[in-house]
Design a protein around this motif. Sequence first.
Motif, PDB file in Angstrom:
ATOM      1  N   PHE A 152       0.860  -1.184   0.000  1.00  0.00           N
ATOM      2  CA  PHE A 152       0.000   0.000   0.000  1.00  0.00           C
ATOM      3  C   PHE A 152       0.894   1.231   0.000  1.00  0.00           C
ATOM      4  O   PHE A 152       1.983   1.214   0.574  1.00  0.00           O
ATOM      5  CB  PHE A 152      -0.886   0.049   1.249  1.00  0.00           C
ATOM      6  N   ILE A 153       0.407   2.298  -0.617  1.00  0.00           N
ATOM      7  CA  ILE A 153       1.197   3.528  -0.687  1.00  0.00           C
ATOM      8  C   ILE A 153       0.375   4.710  -0.181  1.00  0.00           C
ATOM      9  O   ILE A 153      -0.755   4.920  -0.642  1.00  0.00           O
ATOM     10  CB  ILE A 153       1.604   3.837  -2.145  1.00  0.00           C
ATOM     11  N   LEU A 159      -8.614   2.855  -3.602  1.00  0.00           N
ATOM     12  CA  LEU A 159      -7.964   4.047  -3.084  1.00  0.00           C
ATOM     13  C   LEU A 159      -8.864   4.738  -2.068  1.00  0.00           C
ATOM     14  O   LEU A 159     -10.087   4.657  -2.127  1.00  0.00           O
ATOM     15  CB  LEU A 159      -7.530   4.988  -4.221  1.00  0.00           C
ATOM     16  N   VAL A 160      -8.227   5.380  -1.105  1.00  0.00           N
ATOM     17  CA  VAL A 160      -8.956   6.126  -0.085  1.00  0.00           C
ATOM     18  C   VAL A 160      -8.473   7.561  -0.161  1.00  0.00           C
ATOM     19  O   VAL A 160      -7.277   7.836  -0.097  1.00  0.00           O
ATOM     20  CB  VAL A 160      -8.711   5.560   1.331  1.00  0.00           C
ATOM     21  N   SER A 161      -9.428   8.481  -0.298  1.00  0.00           N
ATOM     22  CA  SER A 161      -9.075   9.878  -0.501  1.00  0.00           C
ATOM     23  C   SER A 161      -9.441  10.705   0.723  1.00  0.00           C
ATOM     24  O   SER A 161     -10.547  10.575   1.248  1.00  0.00           O
ATOM     25  CB  SER A 161      -9.826  10.389  -1.736  1.00  0.00           C
ATOM     26  N   GLY A 162      -8.529  11.525   1.190  1.00  0.00           N
ATOM     27  CA  GLY A 162      -8.823  12.422   2.296  1.00  0.00           C
ATOM     28  C   GLY A 162      -9.631  13.597   1.775  1.00  0.00           C
ATOM     29  O   GLY A 162      -9.254  14.198   0.769  1.00  0.00           O
ATOM     30  N   LYS A 176      -3.728   1.236  -3.210  1.00  0.00           N
ATOM     31  CA  LYS A 176      -3.078  -0.057  -3.372  1.00  0.00           C
ATOM     32  C   LYS A 176      -1.937   0.196  -4.347  1.00  0.00           C
ATOM     33  O   LYS A 176      -2.093   0.920  -5.337  1.00  0.00           O
ATOM     34  CB  LYS A 176      -4.043  -1.080  -3.973  1.00  0.00           C
ATOM     35  N   LYS A 177      -0.810  -0.436  -4.105  1.00  0.00           N
ATOM     36  CA  LYS A 177       0.372  -0.121  -4.910  1.00  0.00           C
ATOM     37  C   LYS A 177       0.112  -0.312  -6.405  1.00  0.00           C
ATOM     38  O   LYS A 177       0.460   0.545  -7.217  1.00  0.00           O
ATOM     39  CB  LYS A 177       1.532  -1.005  -4.467  1.00  0.00           C
ATOM     40  N   THR A 230     -12.476   1.331  -6.928  1.00  0.00           N
ATOM     41  CA  THR A 230     -13.389   1.799  -5.873  1.00  0.00           C
ATOM     42  C   THR A 230     -12.690   2.852  -5.025  1.00  0.00           C
ATOM     43  O   THR A 230     -11.487   2.744  -4.740  1.00  0.00           O
ATOM     44  CB  THR A 230     -13.826   0.640  -4.975  1.00  0.00           C
ATOM     45  N   ILE A 231     -13.457   3.864  -4.630  1.00  0.00           N
ATOM     46  CA  ILE A 231     -12.876   4.992  -3.896  1.00  0.00           C
ATOM     47  C   ILE A 231     -13.597   5.189  -2.573  1.00  0.00           C
ATOM     48  O   ILE A 231     -14.814   5.348  -2.537  1.00  0.00           O
ATOM     49  CB  ILE A 231     -13.003   6.287  -4.721  1.00  0.00           C
TER      50      ILE A 231
END
Lengths: 242, 92
Positions: free
Chosen positions: A95-96, A124-127, A173-174, A205-206
């Motif tokens: 993970f990055i 991916l998870v976005s702030g 995810k890398k 997916t986000i």
Amino acid sequence: MSPWQADKYSVLLPTYNERENLPLIVWLLVKYFGESGYNYEIIVIDDGSPDGTLEIAEQLQKIYGEDKILLRPREKKLGLGTAYIHGIKHATGNFIFIMDADLSHHPKFIPEFIEKQKEGNYDLVSGTRYQGNGGVYGWDLRRKLISRGANFLTQVLLRPGASDLTGSFRLYKKKVLESLVERCVSKGYVFQMEMIVRARQLNYTIGEVPISFVDRVYGESKLGGNEIVSFVKGLLTLFATT
Amino acid sequence: MTKLLEWLFGVSFVLVAWAVVSFDLLDLSLPQTYREVAWPMPLYLLVSFGCYSLATVGYRVATFNDCEEAAKELQEQIKEAKEDLRKKGLKM
């Protein structure tokens, strides 16, 4: 061995003249990763900072260990996209995290990002500064107006499925980051937007996590006519090509 | 299909439907009220969208969270970090 220990999180920190902030962000990363128990490494990608950022990074490496602090410098300022590509090549995590090194992004959110990712197995998870109890410190009315106005325009034109497109505090995810970075051609704010748009195109997916953005630099950095123009140009290009 | 094309299709569809009703292009012999209502629609929609945009952005600016505690917490942690790093031998 607990299941989550198999995951490793690589934090990419592109730096340019962050001699003051780098030790502080590293200290905070070590604190929150340490408390949470997740396996991690911090990759400092310094673009030949004249203020001695690399020298400070070397000191940090001695303090925290070469397995935790990796130095992968470059000779001059080459831009964010290539910094990510460069960082990914050396990342041993699956993970990055990408984030700013100037303390506007706070590592205390890292466990929230990780939990959110696990919750939905998000690519991916976005702030986000715009949802939940996300927010900003240090912005005047003008800055807030420009930010919300630009975001509204982006939502109308691109319908991206994410509330904060220009944010740069994210967990990928890398493999997902690799495939996105090689497809993105924009620069600056628009680069971060393009990453999300392309992620949607590829049906990634986000997930989102509200974050606080503490702007200590505003006043020195400018959000002037030039940036606004290039933002609009970039937005229209994405509108017409994706 | 790009977003631009989606928009062009959508707008064209709406304009064609509007023209057919307003100017009775297909000789549908629709009641006069349909034509009277349809005729100013494009303008109404534009103005409504304009008002919606202003209201939405205005609301979002007004409710934009100010993270006072986050800033304070950061200041304190900076002090703590500097002290701890100094102890660990960092020369700033």
